[in-house]
Design an enzyme around this catalytic site. Structure first.
Site, mmCIF file in Angstrom:
data_model
loop_
_atom_site.group_PDB
_atom_site.id
_atom_site.type_symbol
_atom_site.label_atom_id
_atom_site.label_comp_id
_atom_site.label_asym_id
_atom_site.label_seq_id
_atom_site.Cartn_x
_atom_site.Cartn_y
_atom_site.Cartn_z
ATOM 1 C CG HIS A 108 69.023 19.498 27.105
ATOM 2 N ND1 HIS A 108 69.999 18.539 27.082
ATOM 3 C CD2 HIS A 108 67.843 18.855 27.292
ATOM 4 C CE1 HIS A 108 69.435 17.353 27.256
ATOM 5 N NE2 HIS A 108 68.125 17.514 27.371
ATOM 6 C CG HIS A 147 75.497 21.672 30.737
ATOM 7 N ND1 HIS A 147 76.458 21.392 29.796
ATOM 8 C CD2 HIS A 147 74.392 20.995 30.359
ATOM 9 C CE1 HIS A 147 75.948 20.580 28.890
ATOM 10 N NE2 HIS A 147 74.696 20.312 29.220
#
Length: 171
Positions: A108, A147
């Site tokens: 992303h 993440h």
């Protein structure tokens, strides 16, 4: 202790610091929307708008650059096979279900920085807005718990490098 262990220890410490923020719940709610904006369909809309506005070179850069970025991203993702925070940390559950198993690098964030870099080249007066969005995509991925910080840092570098390479080749 080797360098990767030191990086991982720093990552875990920074990740826990982010999770301990007072307004983390609000950041997580906002993060869902910001993260969703970088899922991918927006990039097709951007390319379509650029094409209809006559920015043919930008459309080529977006198409070939995102193809390059995705290829490098998948090679890195499958090569490093770094576990996501929820899989790595015993006392943590992420706030969303990630689309794949591994966390390094952040796709992303990579895509967002690719788009921000490309659009900033064509519309430099809007570059603060583009990069503000891209940085927030990276932060949202951390605050959503999918993440570690270095995943997003490397994602930002990957997206920017692919954009710079494509612009250098096609412009």
């Amino acid at each position: 202790m080797n360098i990767l262990q030191n990086i991982h220890a720093f990552d875990v410490q920074t990740f826990y610091w982010c999770m301990a923020r007072k307004h983390r719940a609000k950041l997580t709610r906002m993060g869902r929307a910001i993260s969703f904006s970088a899922d991918g369909p927006l990039y097709a809309v951007v390319a379509l708008l650029a094409w209809t506005a006559g920015y043919d070179t930008l459309v080529l850069i977006l198409a070939f650059g995102l193809l390059l970025e995705r290829c490098v991203y998948f090679v890195l993702k499958r090569g490093f096979k770094r576990n996501r925070p929820a899989d790595e940390l015993d006392d943590f559950c992420s706030f969303i279900i990630p689309s794949d198993q591994f966390s390094f690098p952040s796709g992303h964030t990579s895509g967002a920085f690719f788009i921000a870099f490309c659009l900033s080249e064509w519309f430099p007066s809007l570059n603060v807005m583009f990069y503000f969005w891209a940085v927030n995509v990276g932060l949202s991925r951390i605050f959503l718990g999918v993440h570690f910080p270095t995943d997003t840092i490397i994602g930002a570098l990957l997206g920017s490098a692919c954009a710079a390479l494509m612009i250098g080749v096609l412009v």
